[in-house]
Design a protein around this motif. Sequence first.
Motif, short mmCIF file in Angstrom:
data_model
loop_
_atom_site.label_atom_id
_atom_site.label_comp_id
_atom_site.label_asym_id
_atom_site.label_seq_id
_atom_site.Cartn_x
_atom_site.Cartn_y
_atom_site.Cartn_z
N LYS A 3 69.68 -39.41 141.31
CA LYS A 3 69.71 -38.04 140.80
C LYS A 3 68.30 -37.48 140.77
CE LYS A 3 71.37 -35.13 137.03
NZ LYS A 3 72.14 -35.08 135.77
N ARG A 5 65.91 -34.91 139.14
CA ARG A 5 65.63 -33.96 138.05
C ARG A 5 64.43 -33.14 138.51
NH1 ARG A 5 66.83 -31.54 134.41
NH2 ARG A 5 65.63 -32.24 132.60
N SER A 32 69.68 -31.83 139.30
CA SER A 32 69.67 -31.09 138.04
C SER A 32 68.36 -30.30 138.01
CB SER A 32 69.74 -32.06 136.85
OG SER A 32 69.54 -31.37 135.63
N HIS A 93 59.30 -36.18 132.50
CA HIS A 93 60.70 -35.75 132.34
C HIS A 93 61.40 -35.39 133.65
CE1 HIS A 93 60.52 -35.57 127.91
NE2 HIS A 93 59.26 -35.20 128.09
N SER A 403 61.60 -40.27 130.59
CA SER A 403 62.79 -39.75 129.89
C SER A 403 63.34 -38.59 130.70
CB SER A 403 62.41 -39.28 128.48
OG SER A 403 63.53 -38.77 127.80
N SER A 404 64.39 -38.85 131.45
CA SER A 404 64.89 -37.86 132.39
C SER A 404 66.17 -37.17 131.94
CB SER A 404 65.13 -38.52 133.76
OG SER A 404 66.10 -39.56 133.64
N SER A 405 66.59 -37.39 130.71
CA SER A 405 67.81 -36.72 130.24
C SER A 405 67.56 -35.22 130.11
CB SER A 405 68.25 -37.29 128.89
OG SER A 405 67.38 -36.85 127.86
N GLU A 406 68.59 -34.43 130.30
CA GLU A 406 68.45 -32.98 130.21
C GLU A 406 68.09 -32.54 128.80
OE1 GLU A 406 71.81 -30.99 131.86
OE2 GLU A 406 71.46 -31.74 133.88
N GLN A 407 68.49 -33.31 127.81
CA GLN A 407 68.20 -32.95 126.43
C GLN A 407 66.73 -33.20 126.08
OE1 GLN A 407 70.15 -31.36 124.31
NE2 GLN A 407 68.54 -31.36 122.74
N SER A 408 66.08 -34.12 126.78
CA SER A 408 64.73 -34.52 126.38
C SER A 408 63.74 -33.36 126.46
CB SER A 408 64.26 -35.69 127.24
OG SER A 408 64.10 -35.29 128.60
#
Length: 461
Positions: A3, A5, A32, A93, A403-408
């Motif tokens: 994925k 980001r 994303s 990120h 930290s690759s989460s969308e929330q981070s």
Amino acid sequence: MTKLRLAIVGAGPAGIYAADILLKAERNFDVSIDLFDQLPAPYGLVRYGVAPDHPRIKGIITALRDVLDRGDIRVFGNVRFGIDLTLEDLKKHYNAVIFATGAVHDADLDIPGIDLTGSYGAARFVSWFDGHPDVPRTWPLDAREVAVIGNGNVALDVARMLAKHADDLLSTEIPANVYEGLKASPVTDVHVFGRRGPTSVKFTPLELRELGDLPDVDIVVYDEDFDYDDAARDAVASNKQVFVIDKVLNKWRERPAGAASRRLHLHFFAKPLEIVDDGTGRVGAIRYERTTPNGQGGVVGTGEIRELPIQAVYRAVGYFGSPLPGVPFDKKRGVIPNREGQVLWKGDPSFGSKGGNTQMYGVYATGWIKRGPVGLIGHTKSDAMETVRHLINDLGNWWRPQSSSEQSIVDLLDERGVRYTNLDGWHRLDQHELALGADAGRTRVKVVPRDEMVTISRGES
């Protein structure tokens, strides 16, 4: 499945097109995308760099909005790169970043007197009449005779806005403070100067034709500028755009002038030499040299010097990019150094190289910050396609974020107290501006102060 980001810095056409092209591209990984902009509203120079009486060009916003409204791109407005978010933050990120920050400042014009009081950059004036939140609300419109230096579309936009009567702009989205400023302007004559002839101008036929439709404004051209050489005649015969421009200008030569309260003069073969001080540190005149065709499509000076009284001058000789913290920058060209959108740098050990022009992995550029301020929307799309192709092919060299989460990234901005805006916020601001327009019998009235834009966008009032 892998994925990507991706962060894109700049929410104008270049950034939005890059996001759209990547999402539609053939690839073997998920995507994303987060789009960041320092302004609370998206669309960049389409919102803040196009004259308000250009509804056709403003219509580009509709196409850009359709892309954003699909819901597969997140938008974070009112986020300042280098202050609220740094390159190191992005590396933590995201897998990569594309810079699409454009070119918003005026290019320099190196002639004596250009820094006198009453001398302005066209780009900043455009930002003012387009309601840019970071430009002062007032503009010193106190000159009767004004010079505009340049023969491109921006020069014509500036000249048209100066010469046009403010009441004829009420059908547009012109902000209230801009209307009041233009309404009080005492201007009678606007002079546009270009060092080459009529067949070498850089503006388009559409822009030129619009001048002829200005109510109570005479367009003045001078017969001495139409003594064409063979190169000019060949240009008229072989280029449709030049043919149309020549036809329009020659029709104006036949039109009577003198009845209107304002005049817009087009001076060709006029090379600005100096802005003359009036004795008090203010603009008092423009001194220029008559040029003549050199037989090869260019011009040479004739030695004939003329002087015209003016009280203000606007230079419209091009835009220039701005450096970004932590990102290489070519100070001469005003762009991010790159190879087909892949950002290049010279020997910064923090990125693992020992020297030379090396690719800065994970960092890309598109639009004017990539190629310089030339070309139209079509060029912006092809720019984005080229950059995105390299981004896809560079998969093995993407960053590996902690930290690759969308929330981070949301948490990071919240922790830093950044009052960011999102796409829902733009819809709130958009509806608010449309409502202001409806109340005034107009299509839209722009909100100008940044704090007010952010408050409305965030639903805090």
